[in-house]
Design a protein around this motif. Structure first.
Motif, PDB file in Angstrom:
ATOM      1  N   ALA A   1       0.831  -1.298  -0.025  1.00 34.99           N
ATOM      2  CA  ALA A   1      -0.110   0.075  -0.029  1.00 34.99           C
ATOM      3  C   ALA A   1       0.878   1.274   0.118  1.00 34.99           C
ATOM      4  O   ALA A   1       0.311   2.257  -0.366  1.00 34.99           O
ATOM      5  CB  ALA A   1      -0.682   0.056   1.156  1.00 34.99           C
ATOM      6  N   LEU A   2       2.232   0.845   0.302  1.00 38.52           N
ATOM      7  CA  LEU A   2       2.769   2.173   0.400  1.00 38.52           C
ATOM      8  C   LEU A   2       3.899   2.514  -1.032  1.00 38.52           C
ATOM      9  O   LEU A   2       4.839   3.166  -0.850  1.00 38.52           O
ATOM     10  CB  LEU A   2       4.011   2.253   1.384  1.00 38.52           C
ATOM     11  CG  LEU A   2       3.301   2.240   2.881  1.00 38.52           C
ATOM     12  CD1 LEU A   2       4.263   1.938   4.079  1.00 38.52           C
ATOM     13  CD2 LEU A   2       2.812   3.548   2.944  1.00 38.52           C
ATOM     14  N   PHE A   3       3.414   1.515  -2.076  1.00 39.26           N
ATOM     15  CA  PHE A   3       4.451   1.911  -3.332  1.00 39.26           C
ATOM     16  C   PHE A   3       4.269   3.218  -3.820  1.00 39.26           C
ATOM     17  O   PHE A   3       5.515   3.802  -4.055  1.00 39.26           O
ATOM     18  CB  PHE A   3       3.652   0.972  -4.286  1.00 39.26           C
ATOM     19  CG  PHE A   3       4.279   1.262  -5.736  1.00 39.26           C
ATOM     20  CD1 PHE A   3       5.607   0.142  -5.869  1.00 39.26           C
ATOM     21  CD2 PHE A   3       3.685   1.651  -6.763  1.00 39.26           C
ATOM     22  CE1 PHE A   3       6.356   0.490  -7.065  1.00 39.26           C
ATOM     23  CE2 PHE A   3       4.541   1.954  -8.019  1.00 39.26           C
ATOM     24  CZ  PHE A   3       5.815   1.102  -8.227  1.00 39.26           C
ATOM     25  N   ASP A   4       3.358   3.865  -3.841  1.00 39.28           N
ATOM     26  CA  ASP A   4       3.144   5.332  -4.399  1.00 39.28           C
ATOM     27  C   ASP A   4       4.110   6.181  -3.654  1.00 39.28           C
ATOM     28  O   ASP A   4       4.731   7.155  -4.170  1.00 39.28           O
ATOM     29  CB  ASP A   4       1.736   5.751  -4.484  1.00 39.28           C
ATOM     30  CG  ASP A   4       1.033   4.916  -5.808  1.00 39.28           C
ATOM     31  OD1 ASP A   4       1.678   4.408  -6.569  1.00 39.28           O
ATOM     32  OD2 ASP A   4      -0.387   5.133  -5.830  1.00 39.28           O
ATOM     33  N   LEU A   5       3.964   6.179  -2.414  1.00 39.26           N
ATOM     34  CA  LEU A   5       4.858   6.796  -1.531  1.00 39.26           C
ATOM     35  C   LEU A   5       6.274   6.596  -1.692  1.00 39.26           C
ATOM     36  O   LEU A   5       6.995   7.483  -1.729  1.00 39.26           O
ATOM     37  CB  LEU A   5       4.321   6.763  -0.166  1.00 39.26           C
ATOM     38  CG  LEU A   5       5.060   7.391   1.127  1.00 39.26           C
ATOM     39  CD1 LEU A   5       4.992   8.935   0.784  1.00 39.26           C
ATOM     40  CD2 LEU A   5       4.761   7.009   2.359  1.00 39.26           C
ATOM     41  N   HIS A   6       6.495   5.273  -1.648  1.00 34.55           N
ATOM     42  CA  HIS A   6       8.047   4.983  -1.974  1.00 34.55           C
ATOM     43  C   HIS A   6       8.403   5.835  -3.373  1.00 34.55           C
ATOM     44  O   HIS A   6       9.634   6.325  -3.309  1.00 34.55           O
ATOM     45  CB  HIS A   6       8.296   3.333  -2.317  1.00 34.55           C
ATOM     46  CG  HIS A   6       7.837   2.660  -0.886  1.00 34.55           C
ATOM     47  ND1 HIS A   6       8.430   3.250   0.293  1.00 34.55           N
ATOM     48  CD2 HIS A   6       7.326   1.600  -0.938  1.00 34.55           C
ATOM     49  CE1 HIS A   6       8.000   2.111   1.084  1.00 34.55           C
ATOM     50  NE2 HIS A   6       7.153   1.400   0.410  1.00 34.55           N
ATOM     51  N   VAL A   7       7.654   5.729  -4.302  1.00 35.32           N
ATOM     52  CA  VAL A   7       8.154   6.322  -5.571  1.00 35.32           C
ATOM     53  C   VAL A   7       8.144   7.894  -5.436  1.00 35.32           C
ATOM     54  O   VAL A   7       9.014   8.570  -5.740  1.00 35.32           O
ATOM     55  CB  VAL A   7       7.209   6.017  -6.712  1.00 35.32           C
ATOM     56  CG1 VAL A   7       7.216   6.730  -7.847  1.00 35.32           C
ATOM     57  CG2 VAL A   7       7.045   4.688  -7.045  1.00 35.32           C
ATOM     58  N   GLU A   8       7.346   8.579  -4.618  1.00 29.42           N
ATOM     59  CA  GLU A   8       7.284   9.822  -4.402  1.00 29.42           C
ATOM     60  C   GLU A   8       8.305  10.244  -3.386  1.00 29.42           C
ATOM     61  O   GLU A   8       9.106  11.397  -3.842  1.00 29.42           O
ATOM     62  CB  GLU A   8       5.973  10.142  -3.464  1.00 29.42           C
ATOM     63  CG  GLU A   8       5.903  11.911  -3.099  1.00 29.42           C
ATOM     64  CD  GLU A   8       4.825  11.825  -2.247  1.00 29.42           C
ATOM     65  OE1 GLU A   8       4.859  12.720  -1.169  1.00 29.42           O
ATOM     66  OE2 GLU A   8       3.584  11.272  -2.409  1.00 29.42           O
TER      67      GLU A   8
END
Length: 376
Positions: free
Chosen positions: A13-20
């Protein structure tokens, strides 16, 4: 901008945050996971040692066991005391096979009317199938695949987290509780995989990114990748399943006799009764294992990596390295591996072959750093 590998992998669920956050994403146990952020592995490692790091470990398996005899049923699969595990406490455990080998290592917490189990990412399908097949009638197994798992680790972890939920400050090492964090029902233990004080927090997937952003707003906490997680756990002498432990290695060979509860040993009232008990209890009684997991310190600065072969002074092969890196905290190469028991005594000199050269190493006590778990 993050480096992204493959759309065929699972994402937390944190994939987009990791990318950011600019993470370098790599495949790991079927997931796209952050190996490092722009800070870099060494600085992430040292930040965790000095302040606090946040790790996404949502690839791990989380399981809930219910039923009147859930603890007794789970105890038939592990050489650990589960029946008398106090409510609100967590314990390290091992799944063993019929040959006494280690199928996985795991954490087990007692919540009174249910048991919480966390298993390794690479083994979770096997472990869940193993439990379903062997726990017996009357035990319900629920895979908590609607929850994520994060860890906050480091000497400032308690201070930072208590700012958001003051109750965490009253917990001690291996406590495990259900509590609300900013209105979200979480499962939280005071434990971790770095040798530092800290917490592991199970969060409903829908709320994870919001809570993690709140955690990262705390000045002590930085996002940390799997690269630093590996060097931190290795400095702390903690095993990585599939590298330092596998299904051909017994707990005695792995120097994990402490993970076999006294009541499950030959003189205990609940002795045996787990897969491979005959072999494991024979090894305890007769001390007849022939290899042992040891810590190894390098003499120079070159890291000694996994699969490097180990030799004695007469050039006889005596073992192999299973994990190795340069330890940023102690500023020296650290490794662990298996050697013939005749070479397992502390301060024994051995040699690791690296690109055709024999580099000196010394059998050393683990952990290589002082563990700072908070025991009250």
């Amino acid at each position: 901008m993050a480096e992204i590998q493959s759309d065929n992998l699972n994402k937390t669920a944190l994939f987009d945050l990791h990318v950011e956050l600019g993470a370098k994403m790599v495949p790991f146990a079927g997931y796209e996971m952050p190996v490092q952020y722009p800070l870099g592995v060494k600085k992430e490692h040292l930040h965790t040692r000095h302040q606090a790091g946040l790790f996404d470990v949502s690839h791990m398996g989380q399981v809930k066991l219910t039923g009147a005899n859930a603890a007794a049923a789970l105890e038939t699969l592990v050489p650990v005391d589960i029946i008398d595990l106090p409510i609100g406490k967590q314990r390290y455990a091992l799944f063993t096979n019929t040959d006494g080998g280690i199928m996985d290592d795991l954490m087990v917490a007692n919540y009174g009317d249910w048991i919480y189990v966390v298993v390794n990412a690479a083994c979770k399908e096997q472990d869940i199938a193993h439990m379903r097949a062997n726990l017996g009638d009357g035990i319900e197994l629920e895979v908590l695949d609607d929850r994520e798992l994060i860890a906050i680790q480091g000497p400032k972890a308690a201070e930072a987290l208590a700012r958001i939920q003051p109750e965490v400050a009253s917990m001690v090492f291996m406590d495990s509780r259900e509590m609300s964090i900013d209105g979200v029902d979480c499962i939280i233990s005071r434990s971790g995989y770095t040798g530092e004080d800290g917490y592991e927090i199970s969060i409903p997937s829908a709320d994870t990114e919001r809570l993690v952003r709140l955690f990262l707003d705390q000045p002590e906490i930085e996002a940390i990748g799997l690269g630093a997680r590996d060097s931190l756990r290795l400095e702390s002498g903690l095993c990585l399943y599939g590298h330092d432990l596998d299904n051909t290695t017994t707990p005695l060979e792995a120097s994990l006799i402490w993970a076999i509860s006294p009541c499950r040993r030959a003189t205990g009232e609940r002795a045996g009764g787990f897969p491979g008990a005959d072999k494991i209890l024979d090894q305890i009684s007769n001390k007849n294992w022939t290899r042992k997991r040891v810590g190894l310190l390098g003499a120079g600065r070159a890291p000694i990596r996994e699969d490097a072969e180990l030799f004695d002074a007469e050039d006889n092969k005596i073992g192999i390295v299973t994990s190795g890196t340069y330890g940023p905290t102690i500023e020296a190469p650290v490794a662990m591996g298996y050697v013939d028991t005749a070479f397992s005594a502390l301060d024994t000199s051995v040699f690791a072959e690296v690109r055709g050269k024999k580099l000196p190493m010394t059998v050393s006590r683990m952990p290589f750093i002082e563990q700072r778990y908070y025991r009250g």
